[in-house]
Design a protein around this motif. Structure first.
Motif, PDB file in Angstrom:
ATOM      1  N   ILE A  52      72.402  59.078  -2.815  1.00  0.00           N
ATOM      2  CA  ILE A  52      71.757  58.512  -4.037  1.00  0.00           C
ATOM      3  C   ILE A  52      70.312  58.348  -3.150  1.00  0.00           C
ATOM      4  CG2 ILE A  52      72.323  56.350  -2.542  1.00  0.00           C
ATOM      5  CD1 ILE A  52      71.071  56.848  -6.139  1.00  0.00           C
ATOM      6  N   GLU A  53      69.759  58.435  -1.783  1.00  0.00           N
ATOM      7  CA  GLU A  53      68.826  57.908  -1.540  1.00  0.00           C
ATOM      8  C   GLU A  53      67.753  60.267  -1.712  1.00  0.00           C
ATOM      9  OE1 GLU A  53      66.893  56.319   0.954  1.00  0.00           O
ATOM     10  OE2 GLU A  53      68.282  54.912   0.485  1.00  0.00           O
ATOM     11  N   ARG A  54      68.430  60.839  -1.576  1.00  0.00           N
ATOM     12  CA  ARG A  54      68.075  62.421  -1.675  1.00  0.00           C
ATOM     13  C   ARG A  54      67.885  62.575  -3.178  1.00  0.00           C
ATOM     14  NH1 ARG A  54      72.455  66.308   1.392  1.00  0.00           N
ATOM     15  NH2 ARG A  54      69.934  67.409   1.307  1.00  0.00           N
ATOM     16  N   LEU A  55      68.689  62.360  -4.360  1.00  0.00           N
ATOM     17  CA  LEU A  55      68.544  61.778  -5.546  1.00  0.00           C
ATOM     18  C   LEU A  55      67.455  61.537  -5.716  1.00  0.00           C
ATOM     19  CD1 LEU A  55      69.438  62.576  -8.281  1.00  0.00           C
ATOM     20  CD2 LEU A  55      70.824  60.497  -8.513  1.00  0.00           C
ATOM     21  N   LEU A  56      66.846  60.210  -4.893  1.00  0.00           N
ATOM     22  CA  LEU A  56      66.116  59.290  -5.654  1.00  0.00           C
ATOM     23  C   LEU A  56      64.491  59.679  -5.112  1.00  0.00           C
ATOM     24  CD1 LEU A  56      64.415  56.730  -6.274  1.00  0.00           C
ATOM     25  CD2 LEU A  56      64.892  55.420  -4.549  1.00  0.00           C
ATOM     26  N   ALA A  57      64.673  61.093  -3.651  1.00  0.00           N
ATOM     27  CA  ALA A  57      63.508  61.222  -3.652  1.00  0.00           C
ATOM     28  C   ALA A  57      63.076  62.369  -4.363  1.00  0.00           C
ATOM     29  CB  ALA A  57      63.915  62.435  -1.886  1.00  0.00           C
ATOM     30  N   CYS A  58      64.453  63.448  -5.067  1.00  0.00           N
ATOM     31  CA  CYS A  58      64.072  64.554  -5.669  1.00  0.00           C
ATOM     32  C   CYS A  58      63.421  64.414  -7.110  1.00  0.00           C
ATOM     33  CB  CYS A  58      65.085  65.383  -6.345  1.00  0.00           C
ATOM     34  SG  CYS A  58      65.295  66.765  -7.167  1.00  0.00           S
ATOM     35  N   ALA A  59      64.478  62.939  -7.712  1.00  0.00           N
ATOM     36  CA  ALA A  59      63.494  62.670  -8.883  1.00  0.00           C
ATOM     37  C   ALA A  59      61.719  61.984  -8.145  1.00  0.00           C
ATOM     38  CB  ALA A  59      64.298  61.304  -9.092  1.00  0.00           C
ATOM     39  N   VAL A  60      61.861  61.291  -7.511  1.00  0.00           N
ATOM     40  CA  VAL A  60      60.207  61.217  -7.026  1.00  0.00           C
ATOM     41  C   VAL A  60      59.641  61.986  -7.184  1.00  0.00           C
ATOM     42  CG1 VAL A  60      58.978  59.595  -6.255  1.00  0.00           C
ATOM     43  CG2 VAL A  60      60.589  58.535  -6.295  1.00  0.00           C
ATOM     44  N   LEU A  61      60.186  63.321  -6.736  1.00  0.00           N
ATOM     45  CA  LEU A  61      59.528  64.254  -6.338  1.00  0.00           C
ATOM     46  C   LEU A  61      58.781  65.101  -7.829  1.00  0.00           C
ATOM     47  CD1 LEU A  61      60.408  65.632  -2.666  1.00  0.00           C
ATOM     48  CD2 LEU A  61      58.289  65.186  -3.601  1.00  0.00           C
ATOM     49  N   THR A  62      59.858  64.942  -8.741  1.00  0.00           N
ATOM     50  CA  THR A  62      59.816  65.732  -9.718  1.00  0.00           C
ATOM     51  C   THR A  62      59.201  64.879 -10.596  1.00  0.00           C
ATOM     52  OG1 THR A  62      61.462  64.590 -11.098  1.00  0.00           O
ATOM     53  CG2 THR A  62      62.276  66.987  -9.616  1.00  0.00           C
ATOM     54  N   THR A  63      58.665  63.795 -10.601  1.00  0.00           N
ATOM     55  CA  THR A  63      57.966  62.733 -10.950  1.00  0.00           C
ATOM     56  C   THR A  63      56.109  63.014 -11.318  1.00  0.00           C
ATOM     57  OG1 THR A  63      59.830  61.165 -11.731  1.00  0.00           O
ATOM     58  CG2 THR A  63      57.218  60.877 -12.281  1.00  0.00           C
ATOM     59  N   TRP A  64      56.241  63.471  -9.937  1.00  0.00           N
ATOM     60  CA  TRP A  64      55.215  63.952  -9.078  1.00  0.00           C
ATOM     61  C   TRP A  64      54.887  65.076  -9.572  1.00  0.00           C
ATOM     62  CZ3 TRP A  64      55.185  60.645  -3.769  1.00  0.00           C
ATOM     63  CH2 TRP A  64      54.828  59.291  -4.401  1.00  0.00           C
ATOM     64  N   GLY A  65      55.009  65.952  -9.888  1.00  0.00           N
ATOM     65  CA  GLY A  65      54.868  67.241 -10.306  1.00  0.00           C
ATOM     66  C   GLY A  65      55.003  68.307  -8.624  1.00  0.00           C
ATOM     67  N   GLU A  66      56.147  67.912  -7.593  1.00  0.00           N
ATOM     68  CA  GLU A  66      55.330  68.459  -6.379  1.00  0.00           C
ATOM     69  C   GLU A  66      56.827  69.422  -6.667  1.00  0.00           C
ATOM     70  OE1 GLU A  66      53.717  68.047  -4.324  1.00  0.00           O
ATOM     71  OE2 GLU A  66      53.309  66.837  -4.820  1.00  0.00           O
ATOM     72  N   ALA A  67      56.172  70.782  -6.713  1.00  0.00           N
ATOM     73  CA  ALA A  67      57.719  72.327  -6.409  1.00  0.00           C
ATOM     74  C   ALA A  67      58.409  71.821  -5.913  1.00  0.00           C
ATOM     75  CB  ALA A  67      56.569  73.506  -5.432  1.00  0.00           C
ATOM     76  N   ALA A  68      58.549  71.121  -4.582  1.00  0.00           N
ATOM     77  CA  ALA A  68      60.125  70.869  -3.810  1.00  0.00           C
ATOM     78  C   ALA A  68      61.643  70.181  -4.504  1.00  0.00           C
ATOM     79  CB  ALA A  68      60.216  69.945  -2.079  1.00  0.00           C
ATOM     80  N   GLY A  69      60.164  69.289  -5.194  1.00  0.00           N
ATOM     81  CA  GLY A  69      61.710  68.539  -5.994  1.00  0.00           C
ATOM     82  C   GLY A  69      61.704  69.236  -8.034  1.00  0.00           C
ATOM     83  N   TYR A  70      61.230  70.251  -7.941  1.00  0.00           N
ATOM     84  CA  TYR A  70      62.271  71.241  -8.711  1.00  0.00           C
ATOM     85  C   TYR A  70      62.681  72.321  -8.765  1.00  0.00           C
ATOM     86  CZ  TYR A  70      58.059  68.825 -11.934  1.00  0.00           C
ATOM     87  OH  TYR A  70      57.736  68.311 -13.242  1.00  0.00           O
ATOM     88  N   GLU A  71      62.556  73.065  -6.841  1.00  0.00           N
ATOM     89  CA  GLU A  71      63.285  73.869  -6.474  1.00  0.00           C
ATOM     90  C   GLU A  71      64.750  73.312  -6.537  1.00  0.00           C
ATOM     91  OE1 GLU A  71      60.726  74.962  -3.423  1.00  0.00           O
ATOM     92  OE2 GLU A  71      58.996  76.153  -4.896  1.00  0.00           O
ATOM     93  N   ALA A  72      64.827  72.067  -5.933  1.00  0.00           N
ATOM     94  CA  ALA A  72      65.922  71.541  -5.942  1.00  0.00           C
ATOM     95  C   ALA A  72      66.989  71.167  -7.427  1.00  0.00           C
ATOM     96  CB  ALA A  72      65.651  69.795  -5.255  1.00  0.00           C
ATOM     97  N   VAL A  73      65.402  70.695  -8.215  1.00  0.00           N
ATOM     98  CA  VAL A  73      66.731  70.451  -9.393  1.00  0.00           C
ATOM     99  C   VAL A  73      67.324  72.103 -10.006  1.00  0.00           C
ATOM    100  CG1 VAL A  73      66.162  70.150 -11.626  1.00  0.00           C
ATOM    101  CG2 VAL A  73      65.536  68.913 -10.260  1.00  0.00           C
ATOM    102  N   VAL A  74      66.278  73.004  -9.813  1.00  0.00           N
ATOM    103  CA  VAL A  74      66.885  74.151 -10.026  1.00  0.00           C
ATOM    104  C   VAL A  74      67.676  75.021  -9.140  1.00  0.00           C
ATOM    105  CG1 VAL A  74      66.105  77.168  -9.742  1.00  0.00           C
ATOM    106  CG2 VAL A  74      64.432  75.043 -10.911  1.00  0.00           C
TER     107      VAL A  74
END
Length: 85
Positions: A52-74
């Motif tokens: 759940i913490e990993r998912l929350l980190a990903c959600a925050v990163l994608t909301t902030w437009g950070e490439a690492a978040g989008y890469e994790a989603v892809v």
């Protein structure tokens, strides 16, 4: 390193907040959020961090437009059975 919930759960002046959304959205008004990006990326990619913490980190990163978040989603979309959450 602070846990994922502490990174977005603390405002940019260091005060705890109950509303993570405020912290996430405050990033659009200030670049101070950039200091939190490396920690969130590390948490998102750490297999020892709760899912759940990993998912929350990903959600925050994608909301902030950070490439690492989008890469994790892809990556998760390409192989959902191996998604870390």
């Amino acid at each position: 390193m602070p846990g994922c919930r502490e990174l977005p759960g603390t405002d940019f002046d260091g005060r705890p907040t109950d509303d993570i959304d405020d912290v996430i959205h405050d990033a659009f008004e200030s670049s101070r959020h950039l200091t939190r990006v490396p920690g969130l990326v590390a948490l998102m990619n750490d297999p020892g961090t709760p899912e759940i913490e990993r998912l929350l980190a990903c959600a925050v990163l994608t909301t902030w437009g950070e490439a690492a978040g989008y890469e994790a989603v892809v990556s998760a979309a390409a192989n959902p059975k191996k998604a870390p959450w």
